[in-house]
Write an enzyme that holds these catalytic residues in place. Sequence first.
Site, PDB file in Angstrom:
ATOM      1  N   ASP A   1      30.036  36.061  48.436  1.00 28.40           N
ATOM      2  CA  ASP A   1      31.158  36.813  47.876  1.00 28.40           C
ATOM      3  C   ASP A   1      31.587  37.951  48.803  1.00 28.40           C
ATOM      4  O   ASP A   1      32.773  38.259  48.920  1.00 28.40           O
ATOM      5  CB  ASP A   1      30.770  37.405  46.500  1.00 28.40           C
ATOM      6  CG  ASP A   1      30.668  36.315  45.443  1.00 28.40           C
ATOM      7  OD1 ASP A   1      31.000  35.145  45.754  1.00 28.40           O
ATOM      8  OD2 ASP A   1      30.254  36.636  44.307  1.00 28.40           O
TER       9      ASP A   1
ATOM     10  N   LYS B   1      29.698  44.663  35.355  1.00 22.82           N
ATOM     11  CA  LYS B   1      30.580  43.532  35.679  1.00 22.82           C
ATOM     12  C   LYS B   1      29.705  42.282  35.746  1.00 22.82           C
ATOM     13  O   LYS B   1      29.080  41.975  36.755  1.00 22.82           O
ATOM     14  CB  LYS B   1      31.306  43.762  37.006  1.00 22.82           C
ATOM     15  CG  LYS B   1      32.330  42.691  37.300  1.00 22.82           C
ATOM     16  CD  LYS B   1      33.236  43.093  38.439  1.00 22.82           C
ATOM     17  CE  LYS B   1      34.387  42.119  38.620  1.00 22.82           C
ATOM     18  NZ  LYS B   1      33.992  40.821  39.139  1.00 22.82           N
TER      19      LYS B   1
ATOM     20  N   GLU C   1      32.708  37.358  28.850  1.00 20.17           N
ATOM     21  CA  GLU C   1      32.121  36.627  29.965  1.00 20.17           C
ATOM     22  C   GLU C   1      31.041  35.667  29.468  1.00 20.17           C
ATOM     23  O   GLU C   1      30.165  36.077  28.690  1.00 20.17           O
ATOM     24  CB  GLU C   1      31.498  37.651  30.931  1.00 20.17           C
ATOM     25  CG  GLU C   1      31.169  37.105  32.288  1.00 20.17           C
ATOM     26  CD  GLU C   1      32.358  37.118  33.267  1.00 20.17           C
ATOM     27  OE1 GLU C   1      33.521  37.305  32.832  1.00 20.17           O
ATOM     28  OE2 GLU C   1      32.117  36.929  34.461  1.00 20.17           O
TER      29      GLU C   1
HETATM   30  P1  NAD Z   1      37.548  39.918  39.606  1.00 20.00           P
HETATM   31  O1  NAD Z   1      36.480  40.376  40.537  1.00 20.00           O
HETATM   32  O2  NAD Z   1      38.931  40.191  39.962  1.00 20.00           O
HETATM   33  O3  NAD Z   1      37.309  40.492  38.167  1.00 20.00           O
HETATM   34  C1  NAD Z   1      37.850  39.945  36.996  1.00 20.00           C
HETATM   35  C2  NAD Z   1      36.788  39.185  36.287  1.00 20.00           C
HETATM   36  O4  NAD Z   1      35.657  40.010  36.071  1.00 20.00           O
HETATM   37  C3  NAD Z   1      37.178  38.767  34.888  1.00 20.00           C
HETATM   38  O5  NAD Z   1      37.961  37.613  34.909  1.00 20.00           O
HETATM   39  C4  NAD Z   1      35.840  38.556  34.258  1.00 20.00           C
HETATM   40  O6  NAD Z   1      35.429  37.236  34.455  1.00 20.00           O
HETATM   41  C5  NAD Z   1      34.906  39.451  35.038  1.00 20.00           C
HETATM   42  N1  NAD Z   1      34.294  40.523  34.243  1.00 20.00           N
HETATM   43  C6  NAD Z   1      32.956  40.714  34.137  1.00 20.00           C
HETATM   44  N2  NAD Z   1      32.680  41.751  33.358  1.00 20.00           N
HETATM   45  C7  NAD Z   1      33.865  42.267  32.939  1.00 20.00           C
HETATM   46  C8  NAD Z   1      34.217  43.352  32.102  1.00 20.00           C
HETATM   47  N3  NAD Z   1      33.293  44.137  31.553  1.00 20.00           N
HETATM   48  N4  NAD Z   1      35.517  43.586  31.882  1.00 20.00           N
HETATM   49  C9  NAD Z   1      36.468  42.805  32.454  1.00 20.00           C
HETATM   50  N5  NAD Z   1      36.193  41.746  33.258  1.00 20.00           N
HETATM   51  C10 NAD Z   1      34.903  41.480  33.504  1.00 20.00           C
HETATM   52  O7  NAD Z   1      37.301  38.425  39.321  1.00 20.00           O
HETATM   53  P2  NAD Z   1      37.870  37.203  39.984  1.00 20.00           P
HETATM   54  O8  NAD Z   1      39.296  37.369  40.288  1.00 20.00           O
HETATM   55  O9  NAD Z   1      37.461  36.008  39.252  1.00 20.00           O
HETATM   56  O10 NAD Z   1      36.952  37.126  41.222  1.00 20.00           O
HETATM   57  C11 NAD Z   1      37.107  37.638  42.388  1.00 20.00           C
HETATM   58  C12 NAD Z   1      35.693  37.698  42.925  1.00 20.00           C
HETATM   59  O11 NAD Z   1      35.043  36.425  42.857  1.00 20.00           O
HETATM   60  C13 NAD Z   1      35.762  38.060  44.364  1.00 20.00           C
HETATM   61  O12 NAD Z   1      35.768  39.452  44.537  1.00 20.00           O
HETATM   62  C14 NAD Z   1      34.550  37.369  44.925  1.00 20.00           C
HETATM   63  O13 NAD Z   1      33.466  38.248  44.831  1.00 20.00           O
HETATM   64  C15 NAD Z   1      34.352  36.183  44.024  1.00 20.00           C
HETATM   65  N6  NAD Z   1      34.872  34.969  44.701  1.00 20.00           N
HETATM   66  C16 NAD Z   1      34.079  34.423  45.642  1.00 20.00           C
HETATM   67  C17 NAD Z   1      34.505  33.301  46.342  1.00 20.00           C
HETATM   68  C18 NAD Z   1      33.596  32.684  47.363  1.00 20.00           C
HETATM   69  O14 NAD Z   1      34.008  31.724  48.026  1.00 20.00           O
HETATM   70  N7  NAD Z   1      32.380  33.163  47.532  1.00 20.00           N
HETATM   71  C19 NAD Z   1      35.775  32.741  46.075  1.00 20.00           C
HETATM   72  C20 NAD Z   1      36.569  33.328  45.102  1.00 20.00           C
HETATM   73  C21 NAD Z   1      36.111  34.455  44.429  1.00 20.00           C
END
Ligand code: NAD
Length: 337
Positions: free
Chosen positions: A36, A119, A177
């Site tokens: 990530d 989170k 979640e």
């Molecule tokens: P985000 O980091 O933008 O956060 C939104 C998500 O956080 C929500 O949809 C929910 O699932 C979660 N969440 C957990 N606790 C929460 C809380 N208390 N309140 C609100 N939301 C909460 O999420 P995203 O857009 O799904 O993900 C982006 C992240 O995912 C990236 O920063 C990266 O770390 C990871 N990612 C990794 C890859 C990879 O190839 N390794 C690819 C895509 C995304």
Amino acid sequence: MSKQSSSSEQQIEHLRDTLRQYNHEYYVLDAPTVPDAEYDRLMQQLIELEQANPSLITPDSPSQKVGGAPLSAFEQVTHEVPMLSLDNAFDDASLLAFEKRLHDRLKSNEILYFSCEPKLDGLAVSLLYENGQLVQAATRGDGQVGENITQNVRTITNIPHRLKGDTIPQRVEIRGEVFMSKAGFEKLNSRQKANNAKVFANPRNAAAGSLRQLDPKITARRPLMFYTYSLGVVAPASLELPKTHSERLNLVQSWGMPLCPDIATAKGGQGCLEYYQHILRTREALPYDIDGVVFKVDSIALQQTLGFVAKAPRWAIAQKFPAQEEITRLISVEFQV
Ligand code: NAD
């Protein structure tokens, strides 16, 4: 076009292609190929390049889009209220800059109160209850359209099929979640190993892979859990709800929904930083995996004034932890001296 902007354009295109591929692997296939932290680094580079060249921002850029397309094997669910993403802060200074942006936008220096929440590293799910009965569950998908996973969600033991109490709205969407506890993850992987079956890289992948199964019997055998973190649609709209996000979470808990026990409220950005340090210190001992903490302006009225940008609310931010592999790298660098 100047040389400078044409090379920025090429860099932007290259970053977008790479991030689109990583998004597909992560959101659609539940099989990421990079950590990530690496993804976050590339996304940050893209955001900075786009900010320096605003004319190059397009609505289909990964910086402007949420999640991934829903799998066609599932029935699709259109979200009545979009399920968005969160802006990120990677250090204390950017968290304090977030607080300053809030004050500037609200044109007020009055102290702000925040709901502070771990989170959870799982996947976002929307649960729809009608007359207290669970009638539909969906993934976030691309934020507008998700996958119908109702049968799978019914197998998650801490999600009530029926809400209790006399304050339940006729129609209410509860968001939160789905995740796997660290203990559940270890147990599942030992079982998988013993059966010569696929071993999961981390609890997030295990949770995503377990929830998005076409056969609910498989989901039923996986140790999934759910914690509530917000409300979506509530009807009738005239219903009086508490005026803060944290009181709303407590109300939802009184209906029988599970709530993370480590949620707190904090006064100002400084209070948020203290919460961040506290959770960072206790992270290892927590029974679930997290990748940071989320801060949300607690007042619903202020949330409404602040509103949203393309893919995230202005009133919330996720402060990310250094990833485990980054921590290892940092520690080994420190010890080289
Ligand atoms: P985000 O980091 O933008 O956060 C939104 C998500 O956080 C929500 O949809 C929910 O699932 C979660 N969440 C957990 N606790 C929460 C809380 N208390 N309140 C609100 N939301 C909460 O999420 P995203 O857009 O799904 O993900 C982006 C992240 O995912 C990236 O920063 C990266 O770390 C990871 N990612 C990794 C890859 C990879 O190839 N390794 C690819 C895509 C995304």
